[in-house]
Design a protein around this motif. Structure first.
Motif, PDB file in Angstrom:
ATOM      1  N   THR A 165       9.005  41.663  -4.859  1.00  0.00           N
ATOM      2  CA  THR A 165       8.429  41.799  -4.656  1.00  0.00           C
ATOM      3  C   THR A 165       7.238  39.934  -5.555  1.00  0.00           C
ATOM      4  OG1 THR A 165       7.823  42.988  -6.423  1.00  0.00           O
ATOM      5  CG2 THR A 165       7.317  44.315  -4.088  1.00  0.00           C
ATOM      6  N   ALA A 191       7.017  39.091   3.687  1.00  0.00           N
ATOM      7  CA  ALA A 191       7.104  40.252   4.085  1.00  0.00           C
ATOM      8  C   ALA A 191       5.721  40.494   5.127  1.00  0.00           C
ATOM      9  CB  ALA A 191       6.691  40.860   3.130  1.00  0.00           C
ATOM     10  N   THR A 192       4.667  39.573   4.624  1.00  0.00           N
ATOM     11  CA  THR A 192       3.698  39.676   4.409  1.00  0.00           C
ATOM     12  C   THR A 192       3.168  40.258   6.712  1.00  0.00           C
ATOM     13  OG1 THR A 192       2.461  38.414   3.259  1.00  0.00           O
ATOM     14  CG2 THR A 192       1.154  39.057   4.746  1.00  0.00           C
ATOM     15  N   MET A 219       7.244  42.487   7.716  1.00  0.00           N
ATOM     16  CA  MET A 219       7.688  44.170   7.249  1.00  0.00           C
ATOM     17  C   MET A 219       6.300  44.558   6.546  1.00  0.00           C
ATOM     18  SD  MET A 219      11.379  43.189   3.909  1.00  0.00           S
ATOM     19  CE  MET A 219      11.871  44.373   4.164  1.00  0.00           C
ATOM     20  N   PRO A 220       5.781  45.379   8.234  1.00  0.00           N
ATOM     21  CA  PRO A 220       4.746  45.474   7.322  1.00  0.00           C
ATOM     22  C   PRO A 220       4.793  46.514   6.135  1.00  0.00           C
ATOM     23  CG  PRO A 220       5.441  45.476   9.909  1.00  0.00           C
ATOM     24  CD  PRO A 220       5.683  44.764   8.882  1.00  0.00           C
ATOM     25  N   ILE A 221       3.347  46.985   5.421  1.00  0.00           N
ATOM     26  CA  ILE A 221       2.778  48.185   5.134  1.00  0.00           C
ATOM     27  C   ILE A 221       3.209  49.107   5.849  1.00  0.00           C
ATOM     28  CG2 ILE A 221       1.048  49.258   3.694  1.00  0.00           C
ATOM     29  CD1 ILE A 221       0.700  46.040   2.090  1.00  0.00           C
ATOM     30  N   LYS A 228       3.698  53.311  -0.906  1.00  0.00           N
ATOM     31  CA  LYS A 228       4.046  52.588   0.420  1.00  0.00           C
ATOM     32  C   LYS A 228       4.971  51.463  -0.514  1.00  0.00           C
ATOM     33  CE  LYS A 228      -1.191  51.023   0.182  1.00  0.00           C
ATOM     34  NZ  LYS A 228      -1.951  51.011  -0.269  1.00  0.00           N
ATOM     35  N   ARG A 267       8.017  49.005   2.975  1.00  0.00           N
ATOM     36  CA  ARG A 267       7.464  47.881   3.550  1.00  0.00           C
ATOM     37  C   ARG A 267       8.603  48.458   4.177  1.00  0.00           C
ATOM     38  NH1 ARG A 267       4.173  43.513   2.990  1.00  0.00           N
ATOM     39  NH2 ARG A 267       2.665  43.218   1.694  1.00  0.00           N
ATOM     40  N   LYS A 268       7.870  48.611   6.026  1.00  0.00           N
ATOM     41  CA  LYS A 268       8.720  48.258   7.039  1.00  0.00           C
ATOM     42  C   LYS A 268      10.171  47.446   7.084  1.00  0.00           C
ATOM     43  CE  LYS A 268       6.700  50.629  10.673  1.00  0.00           C
ATOM     44  NZ  LYS A 268       5.995  50.788  12.007  1.00  0.00           N
TER      45      LYS A 268
END
Ligand code: HEC
Ligand code: HEC
Ligand code: HEC
Ligand code: HEC
Ligand code: HEC
Length: 338
Positions: free
Chosen positions: A154, A190-191, A194-196, A210, A212-213
């Protein structure tokens, strides 16, 4: 707790008689490194036996459908690698890598000797040399594997750069252009990839948190391609300016096989093509778009007559051989000649 500890616990009753001796043996004669090697091997078995899948079904389903899961079996990859005589040292190490926390973040990955068909598997991104699973902060304990909170996830850009940003492999570098861009100030890989999502991380978790996909949608996603760039058309008699603004976080198109065709067509009022012109944006043409770049292409439309339609399209091709029906329309704008 780890796998090995669970086994000891189960065997505890019958081995209690030898308890003393066992403790001495463990302390004096079992080197820690061997323990760790066993735990790493257990993780490979667990992956193969469907254990990760059974406790993390949602993440598994996403990964399974992603290009990371297919990084080895991918036909386009295999066809390309077959043409490289020393593929084992030049190509395969990133398409079926050993866990990168073991071989080193940012170091060139090393080729796996097993489970190659699993491509970039869960273990490649999460398993460390002690057999623990690293990730962002976990909310629940697991008896199955140890959880280690590691800041590398992260944001994960440095993790991604281990394969997507090796200096010696510029063909596969999305990270350098990202880092030089304004996207780097406020976002990470990730933004956009890898959506939240809020959910139970595992079947044994107690609360949704929360995460991430694990989908990594890229060049095979119509949604991604439709938001990759803005398109505008400006007509002044005799010519048309096609304005493209990249909204992608890195060089566009991101891969070296891909082509974006800028196509300008003049259509008569009954829809017949009067004239068609195009320009290709690709690594081969050395004209890929930088993040946030504005580019203008001017096309001559002198042959257009009143009431003709000028149609501008951005069309995406996965490879130079992609047949027309499989090409993806990224954007379209039209203008009627006054
Ligand atoms: C440093 C790690 C690394 C090495 C080494 C590497 N690749 Fe890749 N490869 C990637 C990554 C990451 C991607 C996805 C991003 C991209 O396409 O740039 C990829 C994608 C590809 C694709 C595109 C597949 C598709 O989806 O269409 C092909 C083809 C490919 N690699 C072939 C090769 C060949 C051939 C070699 C050896 C000459 C090689 N790669 C070496 C990391 C690597
Ligand atoms: C018995 C169930 C179980 C099995 C089997 C299992 N896990 Fe987990 N895993 C969990 C639980 C529980 C958590 C913590 C979830 C939470 O925080 O809500 C977790 C967390 C994780 C994390 C996040 C760690 C962190 O610190 O953020 C990763 C990564 C992970 N598991 C990967 C795997 C992989 C890969 C496998 C297969 C080798 C696997 N797990 C097998 C139950 C399991
Ligand atoms: C261990 C190497 C490795 C790591 C680490 C890695 N990737 Fe990849 N990635 C690959 C390879 C190899 C491919 C190409 C698979 C193929 O097309 O054959 C790929 C493909 C992709 C794709 C393309 C999917 C598509 O459909 O075109 C995206 C997007 C992607 N990765 C994003 C990421 C992000 C974001 C991270 C960090 C969270 C990451 N990757 C970390 C090796 C890696
Ligand atoms: C290409 C690298 C990559 C691969 C492959 C991968 N993960 Fe992850 N994983 C990540 C990253 C990055 C995060 C951190 C996401 C975040 O910020 O929440 C993560 C987070 C997690 C978490 C914490 C919960 C969450 O959603 O964030 C779990 C659990 C997990 N992964 C399990 C798995 C399992 C199981 C697999 C295989 C099916 C897998 N991962 C494959 C990169 C990867
Ligand atoms: C602002 C959103 C955004 C960010 C941030 C972003 N990407 Fe992308 N990415 C996209 C879009 C849109 C596409 C589809 C267009 C394309 O193929 O380049 C894409 C495509 C890809 C592809 C597929 C390329 C191909 O040709 O198959 C890979 C690999 C990739 N991104 C990796 C990354 C990595 C690694 C990072 C972090 C350095 C990252 N992306 C950051 C939006 C983003």
């Amino acid at each position: 707790m780890n796998l090995k500890a669970v086994r000891w616990g189960i065997g505890g009753v019958s081995s209690r008689l030898f308890g003393c001796l066992l403790i001495i043996l463990t302390v004096n004669f079992t080197p820690r490194a061997e323990d760790d090697t066993n735990r790493v091997a257990e993780a490979y078995h667990a992956f193969q036996d469907g254990k990760c899948q059974s406790c993390h079904p949602a993440i598994w389903r996403e990964w399974e459908d992603s290009m990371h899961a297919k990084a080895w079996v991918d036909e386009i990859y295999q066809a390309a690698a077959q043409q490289v005589p020393d593929r084992e040292t030049k190509c395969d190490q990133c398409h079926a890598p050993q866990p990168i926390l073991i071989t080193g973040i940012a170091e060139m990955p090393k080729l796996r000797d097993r489970q190659r068909e699993a491509g970039v598997s869960c273990l490649v991104c999460h398993l460390d040399a002690k057999g623990a699973m690293n990730g962002p902060a976990a909310s629940a304990e697991t008896y199955f594997h140890e959880n280690v909170t590691n800041p590398i996830y992260t944001p994960p850009t440095t993790l991604c750069a281990t394969c997507h940003g090796q200096q010696s492999v510029p063909e596969h570098d999305q990270v350098s252009s990202f880092r030089d861009s304004e996207f780097a100030d406020s976002s990470s890989c990730a933004t956009c990839h890898m959506p939240i999502v809020e959910r139970l991380q595992s079947t044994t978790s107690h609360e949704s948190i929360k995460g991430r996909k694990h989908t990594w949608r890229g060049s095979r996603s119509v949604t991604q391609l439709k938001r990759a760039a803005n398109l505008q058309l400006e007509y002044t008699s005799g010519k048309v300016d096609v304005k493209i603004r990249s909204r992608t976080g890195h060089i566009l198109p991101g891969g070296v096989l891909r082509i974006i065709v800028v196509e300008v067509t003049l259509l008569t009022p009954d829809g017949t093509e009067r004239q068609k012109q195009h320009i290709s944006i690709s690594a081969e043409n050395e004209n890929r778009l930088l993040p946030s770049e504005n580019r203008v292409y001017t096309f001559d439309t002198a042959s257009a007559a009143t009431a003709d339609t000028i149609r501008v399209r951005l069309i995406y091709q996965l490879t130079p051989d992609t047949p027309e029906p499989k090409r993806i329309l990224m954007a379209e704008k039209t203008h009627i000649v006054p």
